[in-house]
Design an enzyme around this catalytic site. Sequence first.
Site, PDB file in Angstrom:
ATOM      1  N   GLU A  31      32.011  22.654  48.581  1.00 58.39           N
ATOM      2  CA  GLU A  31      32.586  23.854  47.999  1.00 58.39           C
ATOM      3  C   GLU A  31      33.341  24.732  48.430  1.00 58.39           C
ATOM      4  O   GLU A  31      33.248  24.757  50.169  1.00 58.39           O
ATOM      5  CB  GLU A  31      31.196  24.762  47.450  1.00 58.39           C
ATOM      6  CG  GLU A  31      30.521  24.260  46.126  1.00 58.39           C
ATOM      7  CD  GLU A  31      29.490  25.300  45.621  1.00 58.39           C
ATOM      8  OE1 GLU A  31      29.757  26.476  46.162  1.00 58.39           O
ATOM      9  OE2 GLU A  31      28.660  24.929  44.601  1.00 58.39           O
ATOM     10  N   HIS A  89      33.164  24.360  42.421  1.00 52.25           N
ATOM     11  CA  HIS A  89      32.241  23.526  42.043  1.00 52.25           C
ATOM     12  C   HIS A  89      32.869  22.086  42.004  1.00 52.25           C
ATOM     13  O   HIS A  89      33.587  21.663  40.935  1.00 52.25           O
ATOM     14  CB  HIS A  89      31.758  23.747  40.483  1.00 52.25           C
ATOM     15  CG  HIS A  89      30.763  24.956  40.473  1.00 52.25           C
ATOM     16  ND1 HIS A  89      30.256  25.631  39.217  1.00 52.25           N
ATOM     17  CD2 HIS A  89      30.348  25.985  41.391  1.00 52.25           C
ATOM     18  CE1 HIS A  89      29.671  26.633  39.463  1.00 52.25           C
ATOM     19  NE2 HIS A  89      29.727  26.980  40.805  1.00 52.25           N
ATOM     20  N   ASP A 100      24.810  31.626  41.590  1.00 55.08           N
ATOM     21  CA  ASP A 100      26.194  32.348  41.608  1.00 55.08           C
ATOM     22  C   ASP A 100      25.736  33.605  40.888  1.00 55.08           C
ATOM     23  O   ASP A 100      26.466  34.623  41.380  1.00 55.08           O
ATOM     24  CB  ASP A 100      27.146  31.430  40.611  1.00 55.08           C
ATOM     25  CG  ASP A 100      27.518  30.249  41.213  1.00 55.08           C
ATOM     26  OD1 ASP A 100      27.470  29.833  42.416  1.00 55.08           O
ATOM     27  OD2 ASP A 100      28.013  29.130  40.285  1.00 55.08           O
TER      28      ASP A 100
END
Length: 189
Positions: A31, A89, A100
């Site tokens: 990420e 993502h 999140d």
Amino acid sequence: MRLFRSGEILGIARATLEFALEASAQTHPNEYMGLLRGEDARTLGLDESGTVITDVLVIPGTESNPVSATVKTGMVPNDLRAAGSVHSHPNGVLYPSDADLATFGKGDVHIIIGAPYGDDDWRAFDRDGEETDLAVLDVEIPEPEERFFDFTQADIDEELSYDEEWKTGDRETDDEWVDDERADDEGWR
């Protein structure tokens, strides 16, 4: 001084979005994460009141893997132009996870970018995790200011004076409650 600004976000500069997409692709399969910062739309030549996202701040010490990215909160600058966050993502899912959503309370807009990181592989969300429109604006981003930080010499002098009072014992007690912006999270200095 507030860490995150309030006010309407008008959009994101095309160059800023392109940077975030490229950074996400380069970080894959991990990420990517950064914080968003904006400029007053009028300083960018727009005839509107509001903020245009112009910068992605990469925070030192950010750790990432294929399923998460963690920012060291102690490294986040106090920035009056902060607007939200951006992260990727790698699995391509363009909706926020529960983790999140827990971070969306700070800032006005949060962008999720998904693999394969093309021009349409992103979505914007508000602080409640609801998808929101975010215009991509063709604006020229100004060169960084000489004054990077959002504080002045007077602010530094005040802080030094405060520290000197603390060292010399000019305060009432060592355990004095500090109810101002220089206090730590619990309010103790």
